[in-house]
Design an enzyme around this catalytic site. Structure first.
Site, mmCIF file in Angstrom:
data_model
loop_
_atom_site.group_PDB
_atom_site.id
_atom_site.type_symbol
_atom_site.label_atom_id
_atom_site.label_comp_id
_atom_site.label_asym_id
_atom_site.label_seq_id
_atom_site.Cartn_x
_atom_site.Cartn_y
_atom_site.Cartn_z
ATOM 1 C CB THR A 1 -8.982 -0.365 -7.721
ATOM 2 O OG1 THR A 1 -8.916 0.800 -6.925
ATOM 3 C CG2 THR A 1 -8.594 -1.594 -6.975
ATOM 4 C CB SER B 1 -7.028 -0.206 1.233
ATOM 5 O OG SER B 1 -7.458 -0.765 0.021
ATOM 6 C CB THR C 1 -5.799 0.971 -6.329
ATOM 7 O OG1 THR C 1 -6.640 2.068 -6.690
ATOM 8 C CG2 THR C 1 -5.186 1.278 -4.987
ATOM 9 N NE ARG D 1 -4.047 1.914 0.876
ATOM 10 C CZ ARG D 1 -5.022 2.260 0.033
ATOM 11 N NH1 ARG D 1 -4.987 1.890 -1.226
ATOM 12 N NH2 ARG D 1 -6.034 2.962 0.462
ATOM 13 N N GLY E 1 -13.345 -0.960 -7.222
ATOM 14 C CA GLY E 1 -14.649 -0.347 -6.995
ATOM 15 C C GLY E 1 -14.791 0.383 -5.674
ATOM 16 N N GLY E 2 -13.675 0.802 -5.051
ATOM 17 C CA GLY E 2 -13.759 1.568 -3.811
ATOM 18 C C GLY E 2 -14.561 0.808 -2.769
HETATM 19 O O1 DON Z 1 -7.857 1.311 -1.646
HETATM 20 C C1 DON Z 1 -9.024 1.624 -1.841
HETATM 21 O O2 DON Z 1 -9.953 1.229 -1.169
HETATM 22 C C2 DON Z 1 -9.357 2.544 -3.000
HETATM 23 N N1 DON Z 1 -8.214 3.348 -3.319
HETATM 24 C C3 DON Z 1 -9.810 1.727 -4.153
HETATM 25 C C4 DON Z 1 -10.216 2.559 -5.331
HETATM 26 C C5 DON Z 1 -10.955 1.821 -6.362
HETATM 27 O O3 DON Z 1 -11.266 0.673 -6.209
HETATM 28 C C6 DON Z 1 -11.335 2.573 -7.576
HETATM 29 N N2 DON Z 1 -11.784 1.669 -8.580
HETATM 30 N N3 DON Z 1 -12.712 1.604 -9.207
#
Ligand code: DON
Length: 561
Positions: free
Chosen positions: A372, A443, A390, A98, A464-465
């Protein structure tokens, strides 16, 4: 044009033209090995490494570097991620690469003098970038488990960067959406800026990125964190008032952490510990689903969606209060995962009533003293690796390091810039995830492996956050409870609740009109979105064959042999 370029162009054309709108019932099958990743060319690179006798970890390293070239919105060397590994002998491991806050980062760095959060500072431009971890992560994976020479694993990405490939319609659309941001964030014109916009099958080559990757090929992690590339990063930071220094780069370390292990209906679930919230959250959700027997209700029916939403809002409230970098904050992992805690956490869920999120806070746990992308790989020996990496949002902070040809992350937005103020994903945090020098931001990435009866069963994960947590959760349920194939489980429409805002986010067509009405009567409200998650997963079927489920929401590709 060399014959290799023709082959690459042909490959890209073939794959982009079969961009799936409907997905098959069963995904790609393999008798021995399988790679599923976000782009056909990165899948081809990983598969080729496996065919040459490389193991799953070799293939992961090669796939990750290839993604940095062919999938610039999320594939990266300027970002970070996590890997969960299960070797064929049953041993497990988790690597944390990370990003970290630079040493000069400050708790209130994204607030103005009145204490208001200035949103764009943590998403666009140099200040948004955390110290990248991906190259250190790949190096560490290879040092511990690699079997083929490092240089052989980086070279395919160099070839792709140097010789070029054709972009897909999805990539063209994503690039076009961000033209204004690219112009705003860069003091020069990186290759992504294009006067008349991008189209499917436009040819892209990236000689500067090829040169950067060559340093990494020849000098390993030092090729990125020291020398010319490090100088380019630091110069870029100085031009844009960013914070990353040579010391930050040299001090960056990937960290091996003990994977989290839980159970779900007779399966063993292995996932990522903090600083990801992924493992804790998914293991909590699975405990909730088992306690309430969600699987007895039809897929995406009123009762199933309602119960999942109620479970998820409680888990997200816990995430917001308790989860952060364990090196900076005492994260009560064992307490959050304890069956007693979860039995009481989910005890007040009722099948015919919603609990408004305002009535829910992060649970009281007893403190003890002291864009990501995901890929899944299984090799011919049965070793498995699940990796999610990501840049945070598509194309990270939009700053292309001048001369080095790659984009930096905007992972600083994953911190809580101020208690109670939502980040880009609407996630709220407090002390546990406050900014501090050298700290890793919380994360949601959830690389996960599932075992049944001591044998490998599934390799899972998604971008997908916040929706990563809920889409991995549902993909597990889809296979175990709803007996879907891997492809069906991945393709199935997903729903999501994250405590705040107090609403169900659902993919259009995920639930019937009648179900929507019934859920509204229970007190739920809705936001409908085009896509939730992009799961790239592998299932070991009962007949022993591997099934790759590539998500039809993108250009994702599964291939095996
Ligand atoms: O680490 C995380 O939770 C976020 N930075 C992830 C971001 C993400 O999945 C964007 N994608 N669609």
């Amino acid at each position: 044009m060399t014959s290799r370029i023709y082959i690459l162009l042909l490959l890209a054309l073939t794959f982009s033209s079969c961009n799936l709108t409907t997905s098959p019932k069963v995904g790609a099958l393999g008798d021995h090995a399988m790679v599923v990743s976000a782009h056909p060319l990165s899948t081809a690179v990983g598969l080729n490494v496996l065919k040459q006798g490389g193991n799953a970890i070799d293939a992961a390293v090669a796939t990750q570097f290839a993604l940095a070239v062919v999938y610039p919105r999320a594939g990266n060397i300027g970002g970070g991620g996590f890997s969960v590994i299960r070797l064929t002998d049953g041993s497990i491991a988790a690597l944390d690469f990370r990003e970290k806050a630079p040493a000069q980062a400050e708790r209130k760095m994204f607030q103005d003098s009145l204490g208001n959060v200035v949103g764009e500072l943590s998403t666009i431009g140099h200040l948004a970038a955390g110290v990248p971890g991906s190259v250190a992560g790949m190096w560490e994976l290879h040092q511990k488990y690699g079997s083929l020479p490092w240089a052989d694993l980086v070279q395919p990405a160099i070839d792709l960067a140097f010789e070029g490939f054709l972009i897909t319609a999805n990539e063209a659309e994503a690039l076009n959406e961000k033209q204004e941001d690219f112009r705003q964030a860069n003091h020069y014109r990186p290759w992504v800026v294009r006067e008349n916009g991008w189209q499917a099958n436009d040819y892209v080559n990236q000689p500067q990125l090829a040169a950067t990757l060559s340093f990494i090929r020849d000098s390993g992690r030092d090729g990125f964190y020291k020398g010319i590339v490090a100088q380019q990063i630091v110069k870029e930071m100085q031009r844009g008032n960013g914070l990353v220094t040579h010391e930050d780069l040299q001090n960056y370390e990937a960290i091996w952490r003990a994977p989290l292990v839980g159970t779900y209906r007779g399966h063993r679930v292995i996932s990522m510990p903090p600083p990801s919230s992924g493992g804790v959250a998914v293991l909590q959700m699975l405990q909730g689903a088992e306690l309430l027997n969600v699987g007895r209700y039809e897929h995406n029916s009123t009762n199933a969606v309602h119960l999942m939403a109620e479970i998820e809002r409680r888990v997200f409230a816990d995430r917001s209060k308790h989860l952060g970098d364990p090196d900076y904050f005492q994260v009560p992992v064992q307490q959050l995962l304890s069956p007693d805690y979860n039995a009481s956490r989910f005890a007040d869920i009722s099948i015919d009533q919603t609990t408004p999120s305002t009535d829910i806070q992060g649970g009281e746990v007893p403190y003890e003293s002291p864009e990501t992308t995901h890929f899944s790989i299984v090799d011919a020996d049965g070793n498995a690796i699940s990796t999610t990496t990501t840049l945070n949002l598509n194309y990270g902070c939009k700053v292309w390091v001048k001369g080095a040809g790659f984009v930096l992350n905007n992972e600083m937005d994953d911190f809580s810039s101020k208690p109670g103020v939502p980040n880009f994903f609407g996630l709220i945090g407090a002390e546990a995830n406050a900014i501090a020098p050298g700290k890793r931001m919380l994360s949601s990435m959830t690389p996960t492996i599932v075992e049944k009866d001591g044998a490998l069963k599934m390799v899972l994960g998604s971008p997908g956050g916040a929706t990563i947590l809920t889409s991995v959760f549902q993909t597990v349920l889809n296979v175990i409870d709803y007996e879907m194939t891997m492809q069906e489980a991945v393709s199935a429409k997903k729903v999501h609740h994250q405590w705040l805002p107090d609403q169900i986010k659902a993919e259009t067509d995920a639930i019937s009109l009648k179900t929507i009405e019934e859920l509204e009567q229970l007190g739920h409200s809705f936001e409908f979105v085009d896509k939730i998650g992009r799961n790239d997963c592998i299932l070991v079927r009962e007949d022993g064959r591997l099934e790759g489920g590539a998500d039809p929401r993108g250009d994702d590709k599964a291939a095996g042999f």
